[in-house]
Design an enzyme around this catalytic site. Sequence first.
Site, short mmCIF file in Angstrom:
data_model
loop_
_atom_site.label_atom_id
_atom_site.label_comp_id
_atom_site.label_asym_id
_atom_site.label_seq_id
_atom_site.Cartn_x
_atom_site.Cartn_y
_atom_site.Cartn_z
N GLU A 172 -12.68 16.81 8.78
CA GLU A 172 -11.67 17.55 8.03
C GLU A 172 -11.49 16.98 6.62
O GLU A 172 -11.33 17.73 5.65
CB GLU A 172 -10.33 17.51 8.77
CG GLU A 172 -9.20 18.26 8.04
CD GLU A 172 -7.87 18.14 8.77
OE1 GLU A 172 -6.87 18.68 8.25
OE2 GLU A 172 -7.82 17.53 9.85
N SER A 229 0.79 -1.22 0.00
CA SER A 229 0.00 0.00 0.00
C SER A 229 0.82 1.27 0.00
O SER A 229 0.34 2.32 -0.43
CB SER A 229 -0.93 0.01 1.21
OG SER A 229 -0.19 -0.17 2.40
N HIS A 235 0.47 4.95 6.19
CA HIS A 235 0.13 5.38 4.84
C HIS A 235 0.35 6.87 4.64
O HIS A 235 0.18 7.67 5.55
CB HIS A 235 -1.31 4.99 4.51
CG HIS A 235 -1.51 3.50 4.55
ND1 HIS A 235 -2.14 2.87 5.61
CD2 HIS A 235 -1.13 2.54 3.69
CE1 HIS A 235 -2.15 1.58 5.38
NE2 HIS A 235 -1.54 1.34 4.23
#
Length: 227
Positions: free
Chosen positions: A183, A10, A196
């Site tokens: 947000e 990832s 990530h």
Amino acid sequence: MPTIFIAGDSTAAKKADDCRPETGWGEKIAPFFQQRIQIENHAVNGRSTKSFIEEKRLETIKNRLAPGDYLFIQFGHNDQKIEDETRGTLPYGSYLNYLTQYIEAAKEKNACPVLLTSISRRDYLSDGTLNPDTLGEYPQAMKQLAQRQDVVLLDLFEKTQNWLKTFPPADTVKFFLHGQPNELPFYPAGVTDNTHLNENGATEIAKLIAQAIRESSLPLKHYLQDI
């Protein structure tokens, strides 16, 4: 002209629109090369050296490799999940056995395998220092394999650790997938993800990779843009 194939997890993968701003460095590497270079990003979230092969993803890449191409190989985060039989590997055992299969696949097609140690997590110890063991023995195991196999290694773990250390811990949040409630559109409850990357972080990692290539013996460095 050569093509760079990316096999990884990832941290390198292309993200779905509903995961943004999560971004993989493989999405940001192309601008650092001349336009003659093609990038095929086969990295996928959640994969390890083992699961990537068992899902025939390496076979797919091998069928597309041509002489003079490059196979970038970056795994480690999910190999650490040794409790997961579908993904976990042992650093000085099955991890190296699977990595060897990637190397052999590239060499069989007269392509160039390149090993990349995994990028560091944003993982700080209680004294505020970056955890040098956040990826366990996997980076060192890969480095030893590269030496034995005479394969170029780009030590992203070391580079990202050194890079993150140039910032106060609170400032490194801006490179990772963090957001307060409401947000970020796709994370209304907020998100705190220290593995990530966001778009900014992915761009910075891609820059570090370009620097590592320039410092290496890879002929690929002659295709880099002047940065």
